[in-house]
Design a protein around this motif. Structure first.
Motif, PDB file in Angstrom:
ATOM      1  N   TYR A  90       0.851  -1.188   0.000  1.00  0.00           N
ATOM      2  CA  TYR A  90       0.000   0.000   0.000  1.00  0.00           C
ATOM      3  C   TYR A  90       0.886   1.237   0.000  1.00  0.00           C
ATOM      4  CZ  TYR A  90      -3.437  -3.417   1.613  1.00  0.00           C
ATOM      5  OH  TYR A  90      -4.254  -4.520   1.730  1.00  0.00           O
ATOM      6  N   GLN A  91       0.424   2.263  -0.715  1.00  0.00           N
ATOM      7  CA  GLN A  91       1.154   3.531  -0.782  1.00  0.00           C
ATOM      8  C   GLN A  91       0.271   4.630  -0.208  1.00  0.00           C
ATOM      9  OE1 GLN A  91       2.075   4.638  -4.829  1.00  0.00           O
ATOM     10  NE2 GLN A  91       3.530   6.223  -4.211  1.00  0.00           N
ATOM     11  N   MET A  92       0.717   5.218   0.925  1.00  0.00           N
ATOM     12  CA  MET A  92      -0.028   6.328   1.518  1.00  0.00           C
ATOM     13  C   MET A  92       0.621   7.626   1.062  1.00  0.00           C
ATOM     14  SD  MET A  92      -0.907   3.670   3.416  1.00  0.00           S
ATOM     15  CE  MET A  92       0.413   3.427   4.569  1.00  0.00           C
ATOM     16  N   LYS A  93      -0.085   8.324   0.184  1.00  0.00           N
ATOM     17  CA  LYS A  93       0.492   9.531  -0.397  1.00  0.00           C
ATOM     18  C   LYS A  93       0.283  10.733   0.524  1.00  0.00           C
ATOM     19  CE  LYS A  93       0.202   7.923  -5.142  1.00  0.00           C
ATOM     20  NZ  LYS A  93      -0.046   8.301  -6.540  1.00  0.00           N
ATOM     21  N   ALA A  94       0.747  11.908   0.051  1.00  0.00           N
ATOM     22  CA  ALA A  94       0.735  13.127   0.880  1.00  0.00           C
ATOM     23  C   ALA A  94      -0.686  13.584   1.226  1.00  0.00           C
ATOM     24  CB  ALA A  94       1.491  14.239   0.169  1.00  0.00           C
TER      25      ALA A  94
ATOM     26  N   PRO B 294       5.214  14.542   0.412  1.00  0.00           N
ATOM     27  CA  PRO B 294       5.001  14.719  -1.024  1.00  0.00           C
ATOM     28  C   PRO B 294       6.253  14.356  -1.818  1.00  0.00           C
ATOM     29  CG  PRO B 294       5.331  16.844   0.036  1.00  0.00           C
ATOM     30  CD  PRO B 294       5.400  15.813   1.120  1.00  0.00           C
ATOM     31  N   PRO B 295       6.114  14.034  -3.117  1.00  0.00           N
ATOM     32  CA  PRO B 295       7.278  13.657  -3.926  1.00  0.00           C
ATOM     33  C   PRO B 295       8.349  14.737  -3.914  1.00  0.00           C
ATOM     34  CG  PRO B 295       5.239  13.376  -5.161  1.00  0.00           C
ATOM     35  CD  PRO B 295       4.874  14.040  -3.879  1.00  0.00           C
ATOM     36  N   GLN B 296       9.597  14.299  -3.953  1.00  0.00           N
ATOM     37  CA  GLN B 296      10.756  15.194  -3.858  1.00  0.00           C
ATOM     38  C   GLN B 296      11.739  14.906  -4.970  1.00  0.00           C
ATOM     39  OE1 GLN B 296      11.099  17.482  -1.341  1.00  0.00           O
ATOM     40  NE2 GLN B 296       9.055  16.831  -0.716  1.00  0.00           N
ATOM     41  N   ASP B 297      12.520  15.915  -5.321  1.00  0.00           N
ATOM     42  CA  ASP B 297      13.684  15.670  -6.165  1.00  0.00           C
ATOM     43  C   ASP B 297      14.833  15.205  -5.281  1.00  0.00           C
ATOM     44  OD1 ASP B 297      12.495  16.341  -8.585  1.00  0.00           O
ATOM     45  OD2 ASP B 297      12.781  18.481  -8.183  1.00  0.00           O
ATOM     46  N   ASN B 298      15.821  14.592  -5.911  1.00  0.00           N
ATOM     47  CA  ASN B 298      17.009  14.147  -5.184  1.00  0.00           C
ATOM     48  C   ASN B 298      17.733  15.302  -4.510  1.00  0.00           C
ATOM     49  OD1 ASN B 298      17.051  11.400  -5.406  1.00  0.00           O
ATOM     50  ND2 ASN B 298      18.486  11.317  -7.113  1.00  0.00           N
TER      51      ASN B 298
ATOM     52  N   GLU C 109      14.823  18.259   6.005  1.00  0.00           N
ATOM     53  CA  GLU C 109      14.132  19.456   5.480  1.00  0.00           C
ATOM     54  C   GLU C 109      12.749  19.092   4.958  1.00  0.00           C
ATOM     55  OE1 GLU C 109      16.240  21.782   2.576  1.00  0.00           O
ATOM     56  OE2 GLU C 109      18.111  21.571   3.703  1.00  0.00           O
ATOM     57  N   VAL C 110      12.666  17.977   4.253  1.00  0.00           N
ATOM     58  CA  VAL C 110      11.378  17.509   3.727  1.00  0.00           C
ATOM     59  C   VAL C 110      10.394  17.281   4.873  1.00  0.00           C
ATOM     60  CG1 VAL C 110      10.225  15.658   2.469  1.00  0.00           C
ATOM     61  CG2 VAL C 110      12.508  16.405   1.754  1.00  0.00           C
ATOM     62  N   ALA C 111      10.901  16.644   5.937  1.00  0.00           N
ATOM     63  CA  ALA C 111      10.030  16.256   7.058  1.00  0.00           C
ATOM     64  C   ALA C 111       9.481  17.477   7.795  1.00  0.00           C
ATOM     65  CB  ALA C 111      10.785  15.331   8.011  1.00  0.00           C
ATOM     66  N   ARG C 112      10.179  18.619   7.708  1.00  0.00           N
ATOM     67  CA  ARG C 112       9.673  19.824   8.377  1.00  0.00           C
ATOM     68  C   ARG C 112       8.384  20.319   7.731  1.00  0.00           C
ATOM     69  NH1 ARG C 112      15.674  22.065   8.728  1.00  0.00           N
ATOM     70  NH2 ARG C 112      16.300  20.962  10.610  1.00  0.00           N
ATOM     71  N   GLU C 113       8.125  19.917   6.475  1.00  0.00           N
ATOM     72  CA  GLU C 113       6.914  20.362   5.764  1.00  0.00           C
ATOM     73  C   GLU C 113       5.908  19.232   5.581  1.00  0.00           C
ATOM     74  OE1 GLU C 113       8.597  21.674   2.124  1.00  0.00           O
ATOM     75  OE2 GLU C 113       9.829  23.188   3.107  1.00  0.00           O
TER      76      GLU C 113
ATOM     77  N   LEU D 107      17.981  11.943  11.544  1.00  0.00           N
ATOM     78  CA  LEU D 107      17.090  10.788  11.566  1.00  0.00           C
ATOM     79  C   LEU D 107      16.083  10.921  12.701  1.00  0.00           C
ATOM     80  CD1 LEU D 107      16.637   8.109  10.117  1.00  0.00           C
ATOM     81  CD2 LEU D 107      18.266   7.051  11.647  1.00  0.00           C
ATOM     82  N   GLU D 108      16.561  11.337  13.850  1.00  0.00           N
ATOM     83  CA  GLU D 108      15.693  11.519  15.014  1.00  0.00           C
ATOM     84  C   GLU D 108      14.601  12.551  14.700  1.00  0.00           C
ATOM     85  OE1 GLU D 108      15.507   9.969  17.891  1.00  0.00           O
ATOM     86  OE2 GLU D 108      14.091  11.332  18.854  1.00  0.00           O
ATOM     87  N   GLU D 109      15.009  13.688  14.088  1.00  0.00           N
ATOM     88  CA  GLU D 109      14.022  14.726  13.797  1.00  0.00           C
ATOM     89  C   GLU D 109      13.052  14.301  12.687  1.00  0.00           C
ATOM     90  OE1 GLU D 109      15.499  18.727  13.032  1.00  0.00           O
ATOM     91  OE2 GLU D 109      13.602  19.249  12.061  1.00  0.00           O
ATOM     92  N   ALA D 110      13.578  13.631  11.677  1.00  0.00           N
ATOM     93  CA  ALA D 110      12.747  13.295  10.514  1.00  0.00           C
ATOM     94  C   ALA D 110      11.744  12.191  10.798  1.00  0.00           C
ATOM     95  CB  ALA D 110      13.631  12.890   9.336  1.00  0.00           C
ATOM     96  N   GLU D 111      12.041  11.318  11.754  1.00  0.00           N
ATOM     97  CA  GLU D 111      11.207  10.124  11.941  1.00  0.00           C
ATOM     98  C   GLU D 111      10.336  10.175  13.194  1.00  0.00           C
ATOM     99  OE1 GLU D 111      10.924   7.846   9.634  1.00  0.00           O
ATOM    100  OE2 GLU D 111      12.488   8.698   8.377  1.00  0.00           O
TER     101      GLU D 111
END
Ligand code: ZN
Length: 236
Positions: free
Chosen positions: A58-62, A131-135, A141-145, A231-235
């Motif tokens: 299963y894929q849970m999108k944004a 949401p999808p990201q570029d490399n 940073e992604v996880a903050r949004e 890792l701690e902040e993002a997860e």
């Protein structure tokens, strides 16, 4: 299936690769399912959260909704095993405790990898997706949004692992769970949960197989940075 295969977890790539922003690899969903019927991960371009349950991905999108996944989609990070719990504990009336602390309390050793499946009803669930990201945009940073979703009195399953702290470069340390609702319509990476009546299945997994990506991005990335704080902040 041999017992040996049942008690091995498969990591498609070290988690440090996505921490550093490598969001595209060549591992397909079909390849992931050769290594397990149970687990979690993400998708290429970091497009949502993955749950593998009873052999279905299963894929849970944004938007927080669950989508079906084709076998040729690819993932930069997934961890799976063939789930066969050693113990199943029933908690008809959990003692007002966060789900993470409840699971932490019943895990026999901090130094073992465990597959964890929790089924039941949850008084409150807070989950997120991305949401999808570029490399090359670091995960922190992604996880903050990240979009977050809250559910109350919802039935479903939590799927995931407890990973020893000393494996923090290769997988998410501690208890890492993804939520999927009973009707398979919504879910995400679990941030917080207040459990109702649940059953908790735990399987010890004393072996780990890991793929090392053969992409140019991975082969040329510098991994000198200490990513534990990211890792701690993002997860969490
Ligand atoms: Zn996750």
């Amino acid at each position: 299936m041999s017992d040996k295969r049942k008690n091995t977890a498969y990591l498609s790539a070290p988690v440090n690769a996505i921490i550093e922003g490598i969001y595209k690899e060549k591992t397909t969903i079909a390849q992931i399912l050769e290594h397990g019927d149970f687990g979690l991960g993400t998708f290429n371009r970091l497009d949502g959260e993955m749950v593998v349950m009873d052999g279905i991905v299963y894929q849970m999108k944004a938007d927080g909704k669950a989508y079906s996944v084709s076998m040729d989609e690819q993932t930069p990070f997934a961890c799976v095993t063939f789930f066969a719990p050693d113990t199943t504990d029933e908690f008809p009336d959990p003692p007002g405790e966060d789900l993470f602390s409840l699971v932490q309390r019943i895990i026999p050793s901090d130094n073992m990898l465990y597959a964890i499946r929790i089924d039941g009803t949850f008084k409150h669930v807070k989950a997120r997706s991305v949401p999808p990201q570029d490399n090359y945009r670091p995960l922190v940073e992604v996880a903050r949004e990240q979009p977050e979703f809250e559910y109350t009195d919802i039935s479903g399953s939590m799927i995931g692992f407890h990973t020893p702290q000393f494996l923090s470069g290769v997988s998410v340390p501690g208890i890492h769970l993804h939520f999927l609702s009973d009707d398979k319509t919504c879910g995400g990476h679990l941030l917080a949960c207040d459990p109702g009546p649940i059953s908790v299945g735990i399987q010890h997994v004393p072996q780990l197989t890991m793929g090392l990506p053969m992409t140019l991005d991975f082969l040329t990335m510098g991994f000198e940075r200490d990513t534990a704080k990211d890792l701690e902040e993002a997860e969490r």
